[in-house]
Design a protein around this motif. Structure first.
Motif, mmCIF file in Angstrom:
data_model
loop_
_atom_site.group_PDB
_atom_site.id
_atom_site.type_symbol
_atom_site.label_atom_id
_atom_site.label_comp_id
_atom_site.label_asym_id
_atom_site.label_seq_id
_atom_site.Cartn_x
_atom_site.Cartn_y
_atom_site.Cartn_z
ATOM 1 N N PRO A 1 12.309 12.990 31.673
ATOM 2 C CA PRO A 1 11.277 11.906 31.194
ATOM 3 C C PRO A 1 10.512 12.106 29.556
ATOM 4 N N THR A 2 10.825 13.409 29.331
ATOM 5 C CA THR A 2 10.064 14.011 28.827
ATOM 6 C C THR A 2 11.112 13.940 27.049
ATOM 7 N N THR A 3 12.265 13.357 26.918
ATOM 8 C CA THR A 3 13.184 13.424 26.085
ATOM 9 C C THR A 3 12.866 12.795 24.441
ATOM 10 N N LYS A 4 11.467 11.221 24.280
ATOM 11 C CA LYS A 4 10.660 10.984 24.079
ATOM 12 C C LYS A 4 9.891 12.019 23.503
ATOM 13 N N LEU A 5 9.925 13.260 23.623
ATOM 14 C CA LEU A 5 8.919 13.828 23.014
ATOM 15 C C LEU A 5 9.523 14.863 22.611
ATOM 16 N N PHE A 6 10.707 15.522 23.451
ATOM 17 C CA PHE A 6 11.505 16.136 22.380
ATOM 18 C C PHE A 6 11.942 16.197 21.270
ATOM 19 N N VAL A 7 12.362 14.631 20.859
ATOM 20 C CA VAL A 7 12.337 13.535 19.471
ATOM 21 C C VAL A 7 11.015 13.768 18.523
ATOM 22 N N THR A 8 9.734 14.137 19.219
ATOM 23 C CA THR A 8 8.705 13.851 18.602
ATOM 24 C C THR A 8 8.673 14.986 18.105
ATOM 25 N N LEU A 9 9.072 15.647 18.721
ATOM 26 C CA LEU A 9 8.274 17.768 18.365
ATOM 27 C C LEU A 9 9.624 17.480 17.449
ATOM 28 N N LEU A 10 10.615 17.306 17.165
ATOM 29 C CA LEU A 10 11.522 17.749 16.008
ATOM 30 C C LEU A 10 11.028 17.124 14.932
ATOM 31 N N VAL A 11 10.432 15.462 14.529
ATOM 32 C CA VAL A 11 9.856 14.929 13.742
ATOM 33 C C VAL A 11 9.056 16.699 13.309
ATOM 34 N N GLU A 12 8.059 16.723 13.375
ATOM 35 C CA GLU A 12 7.442 17.726 13.968
ATOM 36 C C GLU A 12 7.276 18.676 13.255
ATOM 37 N N ALA A 13 8.488 19.630 14.388
ATOM 38 C CA ALA A 13 8.992 20.529 13.578
ATOM 39 C C ALA A 13 9.944 21.325 12.611
ATOM 40 N N LEU A 14 10.336 20.134 11.781
ATOM 41 C CA LEU A 14 10.754 19.838 10.700
ATOM 42 C C LEU A 14 9.542 20.389 9.303
ATOM 43 N N GLU A 15 8.153 19.934 9.349
ATOM 44 C CA GLU A 15 7.186 20.451 7.953
ATOM 45 C C GLU A 15 7.359 21.439 8.392
ATOM 46 N N PRO A 16 6.984 21.781 6.489
ATOM 47 C CA PRO A 16 6.984 23.327 6.608
ATOM 48 C C PRO A 16 5.861 23.772 7.087
ATOM 49 N N GLY A 17 5.700 25.237 7.552
ATOM 50 C CA GLY A 17 4.320 25.856 8.621
ATOM 51 C C GLY A 17 4.328 25.293 9.653
ATOM 52 N N SER A 18 5.011 24.411 10.485
ATOM 53 C CA SER A 18 4.822 23.840 11.720
ATOM 54 C C SER A 18 4.542 24.854 12.902
ATOM 55 N N PRO A 19 3.201 24.331 13.159
ATOM 56 C CA PRO A 19 3.551 25.893 14.763
ATOM 57 C C PRO A 19 4.185 25.866 15.486
ATOM 58 N N ILE A 20 5.072 24.607 16.095
ATOM 59 C CA ILE A 20 6.195 24.946 17.263
ATOM 60 C C ILE A 20 7.476 24.883 16.214
ATOM 61 N N ARG A 21 7.398 25.156 15.237
ATOM 62 C CA ARG A 21 8.608 25.080 14.548
ATOM 63 C C ARG A 21 9.611 26.489 14.924
ATOM 64 N N ASP A 22 9.089 27.598 15.400
ATOM 65 C CA ASP A 22 9.662 28.681 16.322
ATOM 66 C C ASP A 22 10.186 27.853 17.687
ATOM 67 N N ARG A 23 9.708 27.427 18.610
ATOM 68 C CA ARG A 23 9.814 26.807 20.075
ATOM 69 C C ARG A 23 10.965 26.075 19.977
ATOM 70 N N TYR A 24 10.791 24.999 18.634
ATOM 71 C CA TYR A 24 11.894 24.597 19.093
ATOM 72 C C TYR A 24 13.281 24.974 18.676
ATOM 73 N N VAL A 25 13.140 25.642 17.688
ATOM 74 C CA VAL A 25 14.397 26.640 17.295
ATOM 75 C C VAL A 25 14.588 27.259 18.828
ATOM 76 N N GLU A 26 14.307 27.777 18.670
ATOM 77 C CA GLU A 26 14.059 28.456 20.809
ATOM 78 C C GLU A 26 14.611 27.373 22.198
ATOM 79 N N ILE A 27 14.408 26.183 21.819
ATOM 80 C CA ILE A 27 14.509 25.294 22.846
ATOM 81 C C ILE A 27 16.793 24.857 22.220
ATOM 82 N N HIS A 28 16.197 24.830 21.019
ATOM 83 C CA HIS A 28 18.090 24.939 20.661
ATOM 84 C C HIS A 28 18.651 25.939 20.852
#
Length: 133
Positions: free
Chosen positions: A37-64
């Motif tokens: 059920p969190t797939t929409k969140l996964f895609v939304t977080l991608l957009v945020e993780a693409l931003e320079p200096g995003s606080p969630i970038r490292d977590r998103y990289v870890e997921i991948h």
């Protein structure tokens, strides 16, 4: 495929024949991806993780990294032909799976995710040498 439903995974009775590759982990992994059920969140977080200096970038990289690691460990159990490296193949498979999923989320009436995933599975199976009895 029904929106929010699972990709068909093999029954326990559908175990591979001797010498046949086990696609159970592949089927279960993509089934889970489409059922979460969190797939929409996964895609939304991608957009945020693409931003320079995003606080969630490292977590998103870890997921991948985790997704690729699971895929890589499954691929290492398959009899891949020489010259087909596991790591780039894992990257390609995870990328293809995520891409299929995103297309299906946007236009489920136009994307047959089950057929696309079956085609991806067939590509992997086609790269494997024929089973010998």
């Amino acid at each position: 495929m029904e929106r929010g439903g699972l990709v068909a995974a093999p029954d326990a009775g559908d175990a591979p024949d001797a010498g046949e590759p086990d696609f159970g982990p592949f089927d279960q992994g993509v089934g889970a991806m489409f059922a979460l059920p969190t797939t929409k969140l996964f895609v939304t977080l991608l957009v945020e993780a693409l931003e320079p200096g995003s606080p969630i970038r490292d977590r998103y990289v870890e997921i991948h990294d985790t997704l690729r690691d699971h895929c890589r460990r499954w691929l290492e159990r398959l009899p891949l032909p020489p010259g087909l490296p596991v790591e780039p193949l894992a990257v390609a498979l995870i990328g293809a799976g995520i891409g299929i999923h995103q297309q299906w989320l946007v236009a489920p009436e136009r994307v047959d995710a089950g057929a696309a995933l079956a085609a991806l599975r067939a590509l992997v199976a086609g790269a494997l040498p024929p089973a010998h009895d």
